[in-house]
Write an enzyme that holds these catalytic residues in place. Structure first.
Site: not given
Length: 827
Positions: A182, A251
């Site tokens: 991320e 995710e």
């Protein structure tokens, strides 16, 4: 001697070549991950090995496979494996290789997210805190000190995995690996150095030659050949940077994490299924549930600060490892249908049709066969699709799947699986809590710290608590100040002011407790100020800081201060005049930890052997240790420890830390609704919350592997003060199972290993309400549904009944009403 042994002995060099021939060739294109020439649809679920026990792994992975997954995704936790620099731990729950081999044993693929920054609501984002104290380091940027440490750990993991031949290129289960995590969310904070670091990450990863593709999630500018991926509640509209790379969703958030003071998040099964179906309708190749099993933040692993011990995440497998129904079953059905269409979805030609009003269809065609998706993203209006002369009703916020483009076999809004209501049962092995006999002892270094101010090191400054390398939650800050009555600050109106960082602060003046303070989730600082009576002469000021997990997310999260940030000031007020004495540059003495923790009095191999007190059990007493023994709860059901009545602290069962407890921290008292959660419309983390006004977390998971067959020991360190006499152990099982099946679908009902004892409700037609509160609606089948289901199900561990008018009689429902069989059973 067998032929295989002869082969091994005499054709060794050929054997190496033969073994390499079995290694999977993993590649990718714009449609799919390709393994040995076959395009694969990957449906994965995150199970993080440290958040469950090694004994739970086989069952969790088996249930994931039975749930229709073909891969398991996990992070690698740097701080778990290298808690102190060059001191490694791959034992027990940290045995990454064993976890990967358990995945392999089940015949599943693996996705290895090395990171090594992981976020994960994990302490310090997975970084070991000692990194912070390495000279000249800057983390997650083009800093040679950090990059050397990161490369050392990443190479260590890759070499371990290679040694065991666990990459698919070696014949193992790992088909994808991840570097960084991320970073795209924060890269702008690092400027050009961030871009240089990202390029270095890609180059370093490629140099490790793992033989499988590398991914970078949430990184829209991922350097080639890195594959950028998506994280979030919905990723159907995500498009990879490179059109020749597959669409990967690393995710899919099945719920949300929980913080102290926060509510219980819930994301409906219908909405998760809608997101998954839309993703594959729109060309998705790899989808991973975060989390599929969330687990427990044992020990001090919870990050934040202020992340709870539970990391249930409303996942398909709950914190205790049991199916979270209906989510587990509803998604299982979806996975099985998608896998039945795998070849068509990965090789077929695609035709998209926009019908307007957020209604759209997708047809995959291959070798004269077709599979259809009809998606309705309208939040309120149902719709009808006419395809090849046939009308198909698509409810609002749903996707219908027709594997043959003729018959709808699945709709994301139509649950055809059971809902479980879990119940807790008292420990049948003994009469708790009355049977628990408690002993206690104080935290004995309290006087030394609060009165004498003796520490391990001293310096003329206030330090960030991370200097202690995260070996304990607790750090004592101690100094003294000499005041004479002729000092300008001396007055009858004096106070102490402490700037702290959002963690917990306890203040002592001359050995007397003055007060405590802490912030709430998301607040990183506060000011403690309270009137104080000081003595002429020397005064001892003692501040005990208790962390609740270091910051784990955000730009430059690693430098967010912890402990006492300062300044620390004495304030004197005389009329409208205020005089401040700043103590920040005084000589401060520091002591890490607590006597009981240092000597492991919670463990049988502890160093401290002084007797515990058995008389005059104190309650609501700060910094106190409690101990009792208990009998193992009967059976095999998961165990939960009821901590009602306690304040805050840490608990151990037979020397195993079950994590921080804080049942006195009450959840917000608003934000909950008594209405049934509406799955329609985009999900957000506070939608459909529950538990308003209740303890944030009352129940704490105790794995069966922590429990002895005979006598067991529970030790508590109570920081705030509480009443241990209310503590007890309970087991968790299915109490009520509610089955549901739309017309002509089969209703499957199970009590998960126990017989169905009674049928409380059964009806076929327009049934209203939710599990535990059903009632007949506008139309009902003529036959006695209750007796039909009782005859089919009572006394059995599971049963199957088709919801049809041929069994339950004509219901004569009005047009537009979907008939359902609804059953509520007692287990």
């Amino acid at each position: 001697m067998s032929f295989s042994k002869i082969h091994l002995l005499f054709v060794g060099s050929l054997l190496i070549l033969l073994c390499s021939a079995f290694a999977a060739q993993v590649s990718h294109d714009g449609r799919a991950i390709t393994i040995d020439g076959q395009r694969k649809l990957i449906i994965s679920g995150s199970i993080h090995y440290p958040r469950s026990t090694v004994q739970m792994w086989p069952d969790l992975i088996k249930k994931a496979k039975e749930g229709g997954l073909n891969a398991i995704e996990t992070y690698v936790f740097w701080n778990a494996h290298e808690p102190l620099r060059r001191q490694y731990d791959f034992s027990g729950n940290h045995d990454l290789i064993r976890f990967l081999k358990t995945i392999e044993d089940q015949g599943l693929y693996a996705i290895l997210r090395i990171g090594p920054y992981v976020c994960a609501e994990w302490n310090y984002g997975g970084f070991p805190v000692w990194l912070h104290n390495v000279p000249d380091i800057e983390m997650r940027t083009a800093n040679s000190v950090f990059m050397n440490e990161m490369q050392n750990f990443t190479s260590l993991i890759v070499d371990m995995v290679k040694k065991e031949s666990l990459f698919a290129s070696q014949g193992g289960p790992i088909i994808l690996a991840q570097i960084e995590n991320e970073y795209g969310n924060v890269i702008s904070s690092y400027g050009d150095a961030g871009k240089a670091y990202l390029n270095w990450c890609a180059s370093m990863a490629e140099s490790l030659d793992v033989g499988v593709p590398w991914i970078m999630c949430q990184e829209s500018d991922a350097p080639e050949p890195m594959l950028n991926t998506c994280n979030g509640y919905y990723c159907d509209q995500f498009t990879p940077d490179n059109p020749n790379t597959p669409k990967i969703w690393t995710e899919n958030w099945t719920g949300w994490f929980k913080n102290w003071g926060g509510l219980d998040p819930h994301r409906t099964a219908e909405d998760v299924a809608f997101a998954v179906a839309r993703f594959y309708q729109n060309g998705g190749a790899v989808q991973n549930y975060y989390m599929y099993h969330g687990g427990t933040n044992f020990g001090r692993t919870a990050g934040g600060p202020y992340i709870t011990t539970t990391y249930d995440y409303d996942a398909p497998l709950n914190e205790y490892g049991s199916p979270n129904q209906p989510k587990y079953g509803h998604l299982t059905q979806l996975h099985n249908i998608l896998m039945s269409m795998e070849k068509t979805l990965t090789y077929g030609n695609i035709t998209n049709t926009d019908y307007g009003n957020s209604l759209y269809g997708t047809v995959y065609t291959l070798d004269n066969t077709s599979s259809c998706f009809f998606g309705n993203a309208n939040e309120t209006s149902d719709a009808t699709v006419n395809y090849q002369g046939v009308d198909y009703n698509v409810p609002a916020w749903s996707v219908s799947i027709l594997p043959d483009c003729k018959t709808e076999v699945y709709n994301t809004a139509k649950l055809n699986t059971q809902t479980n209501l879990m119940v807790k049962k008292s420990n049948e092995a003994e009469d708790e809590p009355a049977s628990l006999k408690w002993s206690w002892r104080p935290e004995i270094n309290l006087e030394q710290a609060t009165v004498q101010g003796k520490g391990q090191v001293s310096t003329n400054m206030i330090v960030d608590q991370k200097v202690a390398n995260d070996v304990s939650d607790y750090l004592w800050y101690m100094t003294s100040v000499k005041l004479d009555k002729d000092d300008p600050i001396w007055t009858d109106d004096m106070s102490i002011r402490v700037n702290a960082t959002g963690h917990i602060l306890h203040v002592y003046i001359n050995g007397e407790y003055l007060g405590s303070q802490w912030a709430t989730y998301g607040v990183t600082n506060y000011v403690f100020e309270k009137k104080v009576k000081l003595n002429p002469g020397m005064n001892q000021i003692t501040l005990l800081s208790a962390t609740i997990g270091f910051q784990n997310y955000g730009p430059k999260f690693d430098v967010v201060q912890a402990g006492i940030s300062g300044p620390v000031e004495i304030i004197g007020r005389k009329g409208d005049e205020t005089i401040i004495k700043d103590l920040s540059s005084h000589k401060w003495s520091y002591k890490v930890g607590l006597h009981g923790l240092d000597n492991k009095i919670y463990s049988s191999d502890g160093k401290f052997t002084a007797p515990w007190n058995t008389e005059d059990l104190p309650i609501n007493r700060m910094l106190t240790w409690y101990k009792t023994t208990f009998k193992a709860p009967l059976g095999e059901d998961p165990i939960a420890l009821d901590m009602q009545g306690l304040g805050k602290g840490v608990a151990w069962v037979n020397g195993n830390s079950i994590g921080r407890y804080w049942p006195s921290y009450m959840a917000e008292d608003d934000g909950c609704s008594t209405d049934v959660c509406d799955y329609r419309g985009s999900y957000y983390s506070s939608k459909c919350d529950t538990n308003c006004g209740q303890p944030t977390q009352r129940w704490y998971h105790v794995p069966r592997s922590f429990i002895n067959d005979d006598v067991n020991e529970l030790v508590l360190f109570e920081e705030f003060g509480g009443n241990p006499t209310l503590v007890n152990f309970q087991t968790i099982r299915v109490g009520t199972a509610c089955g549901i099946a739309y017309e002509n679908k089969e209703m499957e009902l199970s009590c998960q290993g126990r017989p169905i004892s009674a049928i409380k409700f059964a009806s076929f037609g327009d049934v209203q309400g939710a599990c535990g509160s059903y009632e007949n609606g506008s139309c009902t089948g003529r036959n006695d549904a209750l007796s039909i289901v009782q005859n089919a199900c009572v006394g059995k561990e599971s049963c199957t009944v088709t919801g049809s008018e041929s069994i339950f009689g004509a219901a004569n429902c009005a047009d537009g009403i979907s008939k359902k069989l609804i059953v509520e059973a007692r287990c």
